[in-house]
Design a protein around this motif. Structure first.
Motif, short mmCIF file in Angstrom:
data_model
loop_
_atom_site.label_atom_id
_atom_site.label_comp_id
_atom_site.label_asym_id
_atom_site.label_seq_id
_atom_site.Cartn_x
_atom_site.Cartn_y
_atom_site.Cartn_z
N GLY A 95 0.80 -1.22 0.00
CA GLY A 95 0.00 0.00 0.00
C GLY A 95 0.83 1.27 0.00
N ALA A 96 2.15 1.11 -0.15
CA ALA A 96 3.04 2.27 -0.19
C ALA A 96 2.91 3.00 -1.52
N HIS A 97 3.39 4.24 -1.54
CA HIS A 97 3.54 5.00 -2.77
C HIS A 97 4.98 4.82 -3.24
N ALA A 98 5.19 4.78 -4.55
CA ALA A 98 6.53 4.53 -5.06
C ALA A 98 6.84 5.41 -6.26
N GLU A 99 8.10 5.80 -6.34
CA GLU A 99 8.65 6.48 -7.50
C GLU A 99 9.84 5.65 -7.97
N GLY A 100 10.00 5.53 -9.28
CA GLY A 100 11.14 4.82 -9.82
C GLY A 100 11.88 5.69 -10.82
N VAL A 101 13.20 5.63 -10.78
CA VAL A 101 14.01 6.39 -11.73
C VAL A 101 15.00 5.47 -12.42
N SER A 102 15.27 5.77 -13.67
CA SER A 102 16.27 5.06 -14.46
C SER A 102 16.86 6.03 -15.47
N VAL A 103 18.08 5.78 -15.91
CA VAL A 103 18.68 6.60 -16.95
C VAL A 103 18.31 6.07 -18.34
N SER A 104 17.53 4.99 -18.40
CA SER A 104 17.08 4.44 -19.68
C SER A 104 15.65 4.86 -19.96
N ALA A 105 15.46 5.65 -21.01
CA ALA A 105 14.12 6.08 -21.39
C ALA A 105 13.26 4.90 -21.82
N PHE A 106 13.88 3.90 -22.44
CA PHE A 106 13.13 2.72 -22.88
C PHE A 106 12.59 1.96 -21.68
N GLN A 107 13.42 1.77 -20.65
CA GLN A 107 12.95 1.10 -19.45
C GLN A 107 11.80 1.87 -18.80
N ILE A 108 11.92 3.17 -18.75
CA ILE A 108 10.87 3.98 -18.11
C ILE A 108 9.56 3.88 -18.88
N ILE A 110 8.52 1.27 -20.52
CA ILE A 110 7.95 -0.04 -20.19
C ILE A 110 7.35 -0.01 -18.79
N ALA A 111 8.06 0.57 -17.83
CA ALA A 111 7.58 0.64 -16.46
C ALA A 111 6.29 1.45 -16.35
N THR A 112 6.23 2.55 -17.06
CA THR A 112 5.03 3.40 -17.03
C THR A 112 3.82 2.67 -17.59
N ALA A 113 4.03 1.93 -18.68
CA ALA A 113 2.95 1.14 -19.26
C ALA A 113 2.50 0.05 -18.30
N ALA A 114 3.45 -0.56 -17.59
CA ALA A 114 3.11 -1.61 -16.64
C ALA A 114 2.29 -1.06 -15.47
N ALA A 115 2.61 0.15 -15.02
CA ALA A 115 1.83 0.77 -13.94
C ALA A 115 0.39 0.98 -14.37
N ALA A 116 0.20 1.39 -15.63
CA ALA A 116 -1.15 1.58 -16.14
C ALA A 116 -1.89 0.25 -16.24
N GLU A 117 -1.20 -0.77 -16.75
CA GLU A 117 -1.82 -2.09 -16.90
C GLU A 117 -2.24 -2.67 -15.55
N GLU A 118 -1.48 -2.38 -14.51
CA GLU A 118 -1.78 -2.93 -13.19
C GLU A 118 -2.66 -2.02 -12.35
N LEU A 120 -2.04 0.99 -11.14
CA LEU A 120 -1.32 1.57 -10.00
C LEU A 120 -0.79 2.98 -10.26
N THR A 121 -1.28 3.63 -11.29
CA THR A 121 -0.75 4.96 -11.62
C THR A 121 -1.06 6.00 -10.55
N ASP A 122 -2.01 5.71 -9.66
CA ASP A 122 -2.30 6.65 -8.58
C ASP A 122 -1.26 6.59 -7.47
N ARG A 123 -0.49 5.48 -7.44
CA ARG A 123 0.49 5.32 -6.36
C ARG A 123 1.91 5.04 -6.83
N VAL A 124 2.10 4.79 -8.12
CA VAL A 124 3.43 4.46 -8.62
C VAL A 124 3.71 5.27 -9.88
#
Length: 285
Positions: A95-108, A110-118, A120-124
């Motif tokens: 139930g925590a809130h999370a932020e993730g950072v990477s220097v790879s735009a491609f990874q970000i 993918i991660a952003t799309a995964a947050a939407a699919e799951e 969780l965009t309100d908390r991640v």
């Protein structure tokens, strides 16, 4: 007074840019070798062949999660978040809130799309940023997690100083990383160092670096015996997916990852490479 950084990659160093470009170019290759989590798996019993690499990778996230002490309402920073699987899994579980950072735009992406699919965009949330210039105000997070990303830091001291800045007083850092095993010859990394921008140190070095930056209660847990099945699994996966991978990204990057996986697997099997979890607390003032 807040010292929030403006600009996602403002101040990014040359090595950080190299790391970002490397993962932009090779992320699909890592997926072919390691699946959707580009880190080691954790087997409670390394002899248990019924546990898949994906299951073991989720177990690794859970082991790291226990070390964070996260619960609902707390804020997590995943530094070098890759595809975001750790931040998403930990946020969903606690139930925590999370932020993730990477220097790879491609990874970000993918991660952003995964947050939407799951859902969780309100908390991640994920964004491109370098650890030496994090785009957050002081004392923004209760916990910082680093899963096999700190080996890429150009200046580990500068990175720790910036992580300390964004942690609340007494906040926790949990670092799971590839290290040089105690007593191993650091020169054995030469081949890997030619293939990817990395700097592997021992857990004793990390302990000294953390304490020099004011972190307290440093604890080291050697888990290399629990991760060992990862080495064979990634080679099997890469061999199975090689032709398809080469058709997608080309022969040269495919061969590079193949070479790198073989080199790191050999170092892991020989005990030159270790994987350890290091925890510590930021200064309580």
């Amino acid at each position: 007074m807040s010292t929030e950084r403006d600009g996602a990659t403002a101040g990014a160093g040359e090595i950080a840019q190299e790391v970002g470009a490397f993962y932009d170019a090779t992320e699909l290759a890592w997926e072919a070798a390691l699946g959707k989590s580009t880190h080691h798996g954790y087997w409670d019993d390394p002899r248990d062949a019924s546990v898949s690499l994906e299951q073991a990778q989720d177990r690794m996230i859970d082991v790291v999660g226990v070390a964070t002490g996260l619960d609902a309402g707390r804020r997590l920073l995943d530094v070098g978040c890759g595809r975001g699987r750790a931040a998403l899994r930990l946020a969903a579980a606690t139930g925590a809130h999370a932020e993730g950072v990477s220097v790879s735009a491609f990874q970000i992406s993918i991660a952003t799309a995964a947050a939407a699919e799951e859902g969780l965009t309100d908390r991640v949330r994920f964004q491109v940023a370098d650890v030496v210039c994090l785009p957050y105000p002081d004392a923004s997070f209760d916990v910082a997690v680093l899963m096999e990303s700190a080996c890429h830091f150009e200046s580990k001291t500068t990175a720790l100083r910036e992580i300390r800045r964004v942690l609340v007083p007494g906040g926790r850092i949990v670092l799971e990383d590839v290290l040089t095993a105690r007593g191993a010859d650091p020169g054995r990394w030469a081949e890997v160092n030619r293939l990817i921008p990395v700097s592997f140190v021992t857990s004793d070095s990390w302990k000294a670096l953390l304490e020099a930056e004011g972190f307290t209660g440093v604890s080291v847990h050697d888990i290399k015996s629990h991760v060992r099945p990862t080495y064979a699994a990634q080679l099997v996966n890469l061999a199975r997916n090689r032709d398809d991978l080469a058709s997608k990204i080309g022969e040269e990057p495919t061969a590079l990852i193949e070479h790198l996986c073989r080199a790191t697997s050999a170092l892991g099997e020989e005990g030159v490479m270790s994987v350890e979890i290091i925890t510590a607390h930021a200064p309580a003032f």
